[in-house]
Design an enzyme around this catalytic site. Structure first.
Site, mmCIF file in Angstrom:
data_model
loop_
_atom_site.group_PDB
_atom_site.id
_atom_site.type_symbol
_atom_site.label_atom_id
_atom_site.label_comp_id
_atom_site.label_asym_id
_atom_site.label_seq_id
_atom_site.Cartn_x
_atom_site.Cartn_y
_atom_site.Cartn_z
ATOM 1 N N CYS A 113 0.827 -1.203 0.000
ATOM 2 C CA CYS A 113 0.000 0.000 0.000
ATOM 3 C C CYS A 113 0.870 1.266 0.000
ATOM 4 O O CYS A 113 1.466 1.612 -1.010
ATOM 5 C CB CYS A 113 -0.990 -0.026 1.161
ATOM 6 S SG CYS A 113 -2.325 1.188 0.972
ATOM 7 N N HIS A 213 -3.694 -5.362 0.460
ATOM 8 C CA HIS A 213 -3.183 -5.729 1.779
ATOM 9 C C HIS A 213 -3.246 -7.242 1.998
ATOM 10 O O HIS A 213 -4.149 -7.751 2.689
ATOM 11 C CB HIS A 213 -3.979 -5.008 2.869
ATOM 12 C CG HIS A 213 -3.642 -3.557 2.997
ATOM 13 N ND1 HIS A 213 -2.782 -3.080 3.963
ATOM 14 C CD2 HIS A 213 -4.031 -2.482 2.268
ATOM 15 C CE1 HIS A 213 -2.664 -1.766 3.837
ATOM 16 N NE2 HIS A 213 -3.414 -1.379 2.816
ATOM 17 N N GLU A 215 -1.565 -8.962 3.949
ATOM 18 C CA GLU A 215 -1.402 -9.316 5.367
ATOM 19 C C GLU A 215 -2.750 -9.509 6.057
ATOM 20 O O GLU A 215 -2.816 -10.135 7.134
ATOM 21 C CB GLU A 215 -0.564 -8.251 6.102
ATOM 22 C CG GLU A 215 -1.290 -6.983 6.505
ATOM 23 C CD GLU A 215 -1.405 -5.957 5.386
ATOM 24 O OE1 GLU A 215 -1.792 -4.808 5.679
ATOM 25 O OE2 GLU A 215 -1.128 -6.301 4.217
#
Length: 236
Positions: A113, A213, A215
């Site tokens: 990001c 994202h 994660e």
């Protein structure tokens, strides 16, 4: 086993801090969890004087640039737009120095990001300070949809570092800035249906960065876990 240095995020707004009015340096637990699950060691690198970046890089094998505040538009020669959100010039300066130190020591970099956006600026590119400056009709900021639910498609370039992903891939999305001018020596390897860049790479310099994202989704989407796995193992 690799030692992964995750660039820490400063939380300096004391009056709004959820940490009992303390300033903190932190990273998302999910970044730590995925690398630990894969058998690697994680070190969180706090923002410091840029001159100390080389000392921190000496502790790790590779670094991860995470999300957070907007990149200062002064770094790419623009005045702040009225839709610009929080910036952190101190963090910008340290992370730019960390990128430089990583490149000088040939250590791989993964950007997520803001990390993608800062890498683009490091290489001389620029950003749209807010999506209202564009004609995009995609909802890049997916709230209130939970962060672990993908919401829009990207198209992945064949033969790129992300070639293991399906050519049409569904990602989550929560950002309001996108790449305007691509930085020198970077290659765009994924795009949204609105044409905006969703991932970049420089294979020679071991750089990969994504706008979404992973994660937040690695624990339920195997492809997103593979991004971290291949980065840590040096197989991208």
């Amino acid at each position: 086993m690799a030692v992964i240095g995750i660039l820490g995020t400063p939380y300096n707004i004391v009056e709004r801090s959820p940490f009992w009015w303390n300033k903190v340096s932190y990273t998302r637990q999910s970044f730590i969890d995925v690398f630990q699950k894969l058998g690697h060691t994680v070190v969180i690198l706090p923002v410091d004087d840029p001159e100390n970046a080389k000392n921190y890089l000496a502790l790790v094998d590779k670094i991860v640039l995470t999300g957070g505040a907007d990149v200062s538009p002064y770094l790419y020669g623009e005045e702040p737009d009225c839709k610009l959100e929080t910036t952190d010039p101190t963090r910008d300066a340290f992370e730019l120095a960390a990128i430089k130190a990583a490149l000088e020591s040939n250590k791989p970099i993964l950007g997520v990001c803001r990390g993608l956006q800062l890498l683009n600026v490091y290489f001389g590119g620029s950003l749209y300070q807010d999506l209202s400056q564009t004609t995009s009709q995609i909802k890049h900021r997916q709230s209130p949809t939970p962060q672990d639910i993908p919401t829009h498609h990207i198209t992945v370039k064949k033969g790129s570092s992300l070639d293991f992903l399906p050519e049409k891939y569904l990602v989550n999305s929560f950002h309001h800035q996108v790449i305007k001018v691509l930085g020198q020596n970077l290659t765009a390897i994924a795009h949204g249906s609105d044409g905006f860049i969703e991932a970049i790479e420089n294979k020679e310099k071991h750089i990969l960065a994504v706008q979404w994202h992973p994660e937040c989704t690695w624990h339920k989407i195997a492809f997103d876990q593979q991004i971290f796995e291949k980065f840590a193992e040096g197989t991208l």
